[in-house]
Scaffold this motif. Structure first.
Motif, PDB file in Angstrom:
ATOM      1  N   PHE A   1      66.179  -8.753  26.678  1.00 21.34           N
ATOM      2  CA  PHE A   1      66.591  -7.955  26.830  1.00 21.34           C
ATOM      3  C   PHE A   1      67.892  -7.395  28.699  1.00 21.34           C
ATOM      4  CE2 PHE A   1      65.817  -3.076  27.083  1.00 21.34           C
ATOM      5  CZ  PHE A   1      66.445  -2.617  26.248  1.00 21.34           C
ATOM      6  N   LEU A   2      68.914  -7.133  28.319  1.00 20.72           N
ATOM      7  CA  LEU A   2      69.619  -7.153  29.594  1.00 20.72           C
ATOM      8  C   LEU A   2      69.710  -5.657  29.000  1.00 20.72           C
ATOM      9  CD1 LEU A   2      72.328 -10.380  29.262  1.00 20.72           C
ATOM     10  CD2 LEU A   2      70.135 -10.288  30.821  1.00 20.72           C
ATOM     11  N   ASP A   3      69.453  -4.509  29.933  1.00 20.09           N
ATOM     12  CA  ASP A   3      69.379  -3.219  29.643  1.00 20.09           C
ATOM     13  C   ASP A   3      70.755  -2.468  30.627  1.00 20.09           C
ATOM     14  OD1 ASP A   3      69.140  -0.539  28.520  1.00 20.09           O
ATOM     15  OD2 ASP A   3      67.064  -0.649  29.015  1.00 20.09           O
TER      16      ASP A   3
ATOM     17  N   GLY B   1      60.653  -6.071  21.339  1.00 23.93           N
ATOM     18  CA  GLY B   1      59.920  -7.568  21.839  1.00 23.93           C
ATOM     19  C   GLY B   1      58.148  -7.965  21.691  1.00 23.93           C
ATOM     20  N   GLU B   2      57.116  -6.496  21.014  1.00 17.38           N
ATOM     21  CA  GLU B   2      55.571  -6.233  21.120  1.00 17.38           C
ATOM     22  C   GLU B   2      56.281  -7.568  19.919  1.00 17.38           C
ATOM     23  OE1 GLU B   2      54.983  -2.844  19.594  1.00 17.38           O
ATOM     24  OE2 GLU B   2      54.849  -2.343  22.002  1.00 17.38           O
ATOM     25  N   SER B   3      56.449  -8.351  18.863  1.00 12.67           N
ATOM     26  CA  SER B   3      56.692  -9.354  18.082  1.00 12.67           C
ATOM     27  C   SER B   3      57.231 -10.465  18.137  1.00 12.67           C
ATOM     28  CB  SER B   3      57.794  -8.773  16.943  1.00 12.67           C
ATOM     29  OG  SER B   3      58.968  -8.810  16.885  1.00 12.67           O
TER      30      SER B   3
ATOM     31  N   GLU C   1      62.369  -8.093  30.427  1.00 14.68           N
ATOM     32  CA  GLU C   1      63.790  -7.165  30.342  1.00 14.68           C
ATOM     33  C   GLU C   1      64.218  -7.422  31.667  1.00 14.68           C
ATOM     34  OE1 GLU C   1      63.332  -1.752  29.878  1.00 14.68           O
ATOM     35  OE2 GLU C   1      61.906  -3.697  29.114  1.00 14.68           O
ATOM     36  N   ILE C   2      65.252  -6.753  31.774  1.00 18.07           N
ATOM     37  CA  ILE C   2      66.260  -7.391  32.691  1.00 18.07           C
ATOM     38  C   ILE C   2      66.908  -5.473  32.668  1.00 18.07           C
ATOM     39  CG2 ILE C   2      67.943  -8.265  34.175  1.00 18.07           C
ATOM     40  CD1 ILE C   2      65.791  -9.691  33.976  1.00 18.07           C
TER      41      ILE C   2
ATOM     42  N   LYS D   1      67.306   3.055  22.014  1.00 18.17           N
ATOM     43  CA  LYS D   1      67.874   2.110  21.840  1.00 18.17           C
ATOM     44  C   LYS D   1      66.896   1.274  22.285  1.00 18.17           C
ATOM     45  CE  LYS D   1      71.506   2.791  23.367  1.00 18.17           C
ATOM     46  NZ  LYS D   1      71.818   4.804  23.989  1.00 18.17           N
ATOM     47  N   SER D   2      66.419   1.684  23.945  1.00 21.04           N
ATOM     48  CA  SER D   2      66.219   0.419  24.307  1.00 21.04           C
ATOM     49  C   SER D   2      64.174   0.898  23.717  1.00 21.04           C
ATOM     50  CB  SER D   2      65.649   1.380  25.972  1.00 21.04           C
ATOM     51  OG  SER D   2      66.913   0.929  26.710  1.00 21.04           O
ATOM     52  N   SER D   3      63.773   1.877  23.995  1.00 23.98           N
ATOM     53  CA  SER D   3      62.466   2.138  22.906  1.00 23.98           C
ATOM     54  C   SER D   3      62.776   0.977  22.053  1.00 23.98           C
ATOM     55  CB  SER D   3      61.964   3.704  23.123  1.00 23.98           C
ATOM     56  OG  SER D   3      62.090   4.253  24.135  1.00 23.98           O
ATOM     57  N   SER D   4      63.374   0.983  20.805  1.00 21.13           N
ATOM     58  CA  SER D   4      63.447   0.407  20.448  1.00 21.13           C
ATOM     59  C   SER D   4      63.106  -1.393  20.316  1.00 21.13           C
ATOM     60  CB  SER D   4      64.759   0.745  19.015  1.00 21.13           C
ATOM     61  OG  SER D   4      64.583   1.994  18.821  1.00 21.13           O
ATOM     62  N   ILE D   5      63.831  -1.642  21.165  1.00 22.18           N
ATOM     63  CA  ILE D   5      64.130  -2.954  21.812  1.00 22.18           C
ATOM     64  C   ILE D   5      62.671  -3.703  22.244  1.00 22.18           C
ATOM     65  CG2 ILE D   5      64.800  -5.032  23.469  1.00 22.18           C
ATOM     66  CD1 ILE D   5      66.983  -3.808  21.038  1.00 22.18           C
TER      67      ILE D   5
END
Length: 80
Positions: free
Chosen positions: A68-70, A18-20, A26-27, A10-14
């Motif tokens: 991104f609130l992780d 984010g690269e786009s 990222e928090i 999930k986090s890797s996908s976000i």
């Protein structure tokens, strides 16, 4: 909100998404618990975003920044 089992990407996908964006913030509430206080002290979205941007050192700009609130379950106030 992205939900799912632990350790499935999930986090890797976000982060990949984010690269786009021009900016990516990222928090992670588990590794950086100081961010929790921002949500506890504030209910005003503009103030919250301003403080997050200041702490992260990255501009949070509408339509240009992915925020991104992780591990958000560690900060229930952020969900409100």
């Amino acid at each position: 909100m992205v939900r799912g089992a632990r350790q499935v990407g999930k986090s890797s996908s976000i982060r990949h998404l984010g690269e786009s964006f021009d900016y990516f913030v990222e928090i992670n509430f588990e590794t950086r618990p100081e961010y929790r206080q921002i949500f506890i002290d504030n209910k005003n979205v503009i103030d919250i975003v301003s403080r997050l941007s200041l702490l992260a050192g990255i501009p949070i700009v509408e339509n240009k920044t992915l925020l991104f609130l992780d591990e958000v379950q560690s900060c229930p106030e952020a969900l409100h």
